[in-house]
Scaffold this motif. Sequence first.
Motif, mmCIF file in Angstrom:
data_model
loop_
_atom_site.group_PDB
_atom_site.id
_atom_site.type_symbol
_atom_site.label_atom_id
_atom_site.label_comp_id
_atom_site.label_asym_id
_atom_site.label_seq_id
_atom_site.Cartn_x
_atom_site.Cartn_y
_atom_site.Cartn_z
ATOM 1 N N GLY A 217 15.452 29.355 -11.154
ATOM 2 C CA GLY A 217 14.131 29.003 -10.659
ATOM 3 C C GLY A 217 13.781 29.642 -9.342
ATOM 4 O O GLY A 217 12.820 29.230 -8.684
ATOM 5 N N GLY A 218 14.538 30.653 -8.933
ATOM 6 C CA GLY A 218 14.337 31.272 -7.628
ATOM 7 C C GLY A 218 13.077 32.108 -7.537
ATOM 8 O O GLY A 218 12.467 32.483 -8.540
ATOM 9 N N ILE A 219 12.677 32.420 -6.293
ATOM 10 C CA ILE A 219 11.489 33.230 -6.009
ATOM 11 C C ILE A 219 11.905 34.326 -5.036
ATOM 12 O O ILE A 219 12.134 34.064 -3.850
ATOM 13 C CB ILE A 219 10.350 32.389 -5.399
ATOM 14 C CG1 ILE A 219 10.007 31.196 -6.297
ATOM 15 C CG2 ILE A 219 9.123 33.248 -5.150
ATOM 16 C CD1 ILE A 219 9.031 30.229 -5.657
ATOM 17 N N SER A 220 12.026 35.552 -5.517
ATOM 18 C CA SER A 220 12.403 36.648 -4.623
ATOM 19 C C SER A 220 11.248 36.978 -3.690
ATOM 20 O O SER A 220 10.077 36.741 -4.011
ATOM 21 C CB SER A 220 12.795 37.885 -5.429
ATOM 22 O OG SER A 220 11.686 38.355 -6.181
ATOM 23 N N GLY A 221 11.550 37.528 -2.524
ATOM 24 C CA GLY A 221 10.480 37.844 -1.583
ATOM 25 C C GLY A 221 10.978 38.448 -0.287
ATOM 26 O O GLY A 221 12.123 38.911 -0.180
ATOM 27 N N GLN A 222 10.083 38.435 0.698
ATOM 28 C CA GLN A 222 10.344 39.022 2.009
ATOM 29 C C GLN A 222 10.283 37.939 3.086
ATOM 30 O O GLN A 222 9.394 37.078 3.053
ATOM 31 C CB GLN A 222 9.299 40.104 2.326
ATOM 32 C CG GLN A 222 9.071 41.109 1.213
ATOM 33 C CD GLN A 222 10.219 42.091 1.090
ATOM 34 O OE1 GLN A 222 10.749 42.560 2.096
ATOM 35 N NE2 GLN A 222 10.609 42.403 -0.140
ATOM 36 N N LEU A 223 11.200 38.001 4.024
ATOM 37 C CA LEU A 223 11.181 37.117 5.185
ATOM 38 C C LEU A 223 10.862 37.939 6.423
ATOM 39 O O LEU A 223 11.480 38.985 6.664
ATOM 40 C CB LEU A 223 12.530 36.417 5.367
ATOM 41 C CG LEU A 223 13.001 35.509 4.221
ATOM 42 C CD1 LEU A 223 14.329 34.849 4.595
ATOM 43 C CD2 LEU A 223 11.949 34.455 3.889
ATOM 44 N N GLN A 224 9.885 37.478 7.207
ATOM 45 C CA GLN A 224 9.473 38.192 8.422
ATOM 46 C C GLN A 224 9.891 37.392 9.647
ATOM 47 O O GLN A 224 9.668 36.174 9.716
ATOM 48 C CB GLN A 224 7.957 38.404 8.428
ATOM 49 C CG GLN A 224 7.462 39.181 9.645
ATOM 50 C CD GLN A 224 5.956 39.364 9.642
ATOM 51 O OE1 GLN A 224 5.286 39.003 8.677
ATOM 52 N NE2 GLN A 224 5.421 39.911 10.722
ATOM 53 N N PHE A 225 10.476 38.089 10.630
ATOM 54 C CA PHE A 225 10.992 37.433 11.829
ATOM 55 C C PHE A 225 10.233 37.904 13.064
ATOM 56 O O PHE A 225 9.596 38.958 13.061
ATOM 57 C CB PHE A 225 12.488 37.712 11.971
ATOM 58 C CG PHE A 225 13.310 37.169 10.837
ATOM 59 C CD1 PHE A 225 13.800 35.876 10.861
ATOM 60 C CD2 PHE A 225 13.575 37.955 9.705
ATOM 61 C CE1 PHE A 225 14.545 35.371 9.808
ATOM 62 C CE2 PHE A 225 14.314 37.461 8.648
ATOM 63 C CZ PHE A 225 14.810 36.157 8.703
ATOM 64 N N SER A 226 10.320 37.117 14.116
ATOM 65 C CA SER A 226 9.606 37.442 15.351
ATOM 66 C C SER A 226 10.248 38.617 16.084
ATOM 67 O O SER A 226 9.587 39.305 16.863
ATOM 68 C CB SER A 226 9.561 36.218 16.269
ATOM 69 O OG SER A 226 10.877 35.785 16.592
ATOM 70 N N THR A 227 11.529 38.845 15.858
ATOM 71 C CA THR A 227 12.234 39.975 16.475
ATOM 72 C C THR A 227 12.968 40.750 15.397
ATOM 73 O O THR A 227 13.170 40.263 14.278
ATOM 74 C CB THR A 227 13.244 39.491 17.532
ATOM 75 O OG1 THR A 227 14.167 38.582 16.921
ATOM 76 C CG2 THR A 227 12.533 38.783 18.677
ATOM 77 N N GLY A 228 13.375 41.965 15.730
ATOM 78 C CA GLY A 228 14.035 42.817 14.759
ATOM 79 C C GLY A 228 15.415 42.318 14.355
ATOM 80 O O GLY A 228 16.195 41.858 15.188
ATOM 81 N N VAL A 229 15.719 42.429 13.069
ATOM 82 C CA VAL A 229 17.041 42.075 12.544
ATOM 83 C C VAL A 229 17.895 43.337 12.533
ATOM 84 O O VAL A 229 17.457 44.398 12.054
ATOM 85 C CB VAL A 229 16.931 41.495 11.112
ATOM 86 C CG1 VAL A 229 18.314 41.140 10.567
ATOM 87 C CG2 VAL A 229 16.011 40.285 11.113
ATOM 88 N N SER A 230 19.102 43.251 13.043
ATOM 89 C CA SER A 230 19.956 44.424 13.126
ATOM 90 C C SER A 230 20.377 44.890 11.737
ATOM 91 O O SER A 230 20.374 44.123 10.771
ATOM 92 C CB SER A 230 21.208 44.104 13.950
ATOM 93 O OG SER A 230 22.036 43.176 13.259
ATOM 94 N N VAL A 231 20.742 46.158 11.626
ATOM 95 C CA VAL A 231 21.182 46.711 10.348
ATOM 96 C C VAL A 231 22.446 46.001 9.871
ATOM 97 O O VAL A 231 22.621 45.757 8.670
ATOM 98 C CB VAL A 231 21.432 48.223 10.479
ATOM 99 C CG1 VAL A 231 22.036 48.793 9.196
ATOM 100 C CG2 VAL A 231 20.144 48.951 10.829
ATOM 101 N N ALA A 232 23.331 45.658 10.795
ATOM 102 C CA ALA A 232 24.567 44.955 10.420
ATOM 103 C C ALA A 232 24.273 43.619 9.762
ATOM 104 O O ALA A 232 24.977 43.204 8.833
ATOM 105 C CB ALA A 232 25.442 44.758 11.656
ATOM 106 N N ASP A 233 23.218 42.930 10.240
ATOM 107 C CA ASP A 233 22.854 41.632 9.644
ATOM 108 C C ASP A 233 22.025 41.820 8.373
ATOM 109 O O ASP A 233 22.193 41.078 7.402
ATOM 110 C CB ASP A 233 22.079 40.786 10.653
ATOM 111 C CG ASP A 233 22.950 40.306 11.797
ATOM 112 O OD1 ASP A 233 24.165 40.147 11.586
ATOM 113 O OD2 ASP A 233 22.407 40.097 12.908
#
Length: 455
Positions: A217-233
Amino acid sequence: MGIENFPEQLRAAIQQGFLAREFETGLNARLGFRAVADREIFPNAIGETLTKTRKSLKAPVVEPLLPSGNTNFDNGLSPSGWSVEQYTLSINQYGDTIDLNMVTTGVGIASQFLANAQTNGFQAMQSLDRLARNALFAGVPGGVGGYLGGNTRVTATATAKTTTIAVDDIRGFQFVIVSGLVRPVNASPGMTVTVGSGVYTLIAATADQSNVSTAPGGISGQLQFSTGVSVADATTGNAVVAATAPLVLRPNGKRSTADLRHADGDTLGIQHVLAGVASLRRNNVPMINGAYNCYLDDLQLLSLFRDADFKYLYRGAYGSEEYRSGQIIELLGVRFVPTTEAPQQASLGGGPIHRALLLGQGALVEGDCACIGHTDIPDAERALIEMVDRVAMVTREPLDRLKQIIAQSWYWIGGFALPTDVTADVSIIPTATNAYLKRGVVIESLGTDAAGFGL
């Protein structure tokens, strides 16, 4: 109603209650997810959404009143109130029907009549049980997500530091609770989310136009953050967990569903169940008739029987009926309920995913519409309506041109909701967690067959 409108061979079954009895036999065929629901009667009509509000407790007082302040009409006291939180419940109608042709059925009409009633009852039971299960695992529209919400993983590795990442499931990240109200997540106040090993503030969640989620029942999508997420994360497979997410336990401390491996022995053990019990007790979740209900499929149950710690705890009970039949009634404050309705998930590389759900009282609310079974047609003219466990069984006399076809139907009007416990925080329960949903714990694992091979 006019019983004379039915064939002679069916009147005895109707008059003596055989019809309702067969329907009830199917309806109560086994204990299911619906059994944990607190039931309430709602007067709302079909298609409406009802918003319910419940209050919190007040924090304990541990400081003495100052004698010097015990003056005037207030005796030095300042009024304090309690907080509120809301949950929504949508009322919808569900049902199905089956026809009985008196001519083609022939001499077996009575047995076929009762068989149809039992089949309808089982279908109604399974339908309501699955609605309850879906609400528990996946949540309800406009809610904070189910007990799988707020736990997902990155599905595409970022090539550079980015504020937007792709995830397998956005449930549990779409809404926050502010002052007791459920609101879409945005920049104010945002949601604290751990991505990989970093902590970020989520400001938006957007569903993909084409859903490719692997979660039930999942919903794939995009999460937007206030600051940049590092490539490692922001690397494929890294866990993404909301600070307010319900607890999801996995063997060997695995952080995401994709990390489960048979080579690591990631099958269900009694210690995982006990860890879930500890979490429920930390949140002071009441038991259900003296125990917590643990719903699991047969392969997880088999893994449990193979667990060394479980064997030690269950020593001396090998001759019991529960052990011989492969079912456990109660152990260590947990009632194990084998079910075929537990959500299944295809392998993500390590084997098919199995999920047990440990629940306490109040995890689910069932809203039954007050108008179920109601009709303004006089009894002598209306169809036969039997109410069984808030489900209406409707038997209609032959109305076709040849007076041959009896309609046997069922319907239910209602919905399920997941009440939150945001206000039960550390000021009231010092050991409380930060989860919105505190009354259940999901245990993800791989399965084991009778020979010990992974399934």
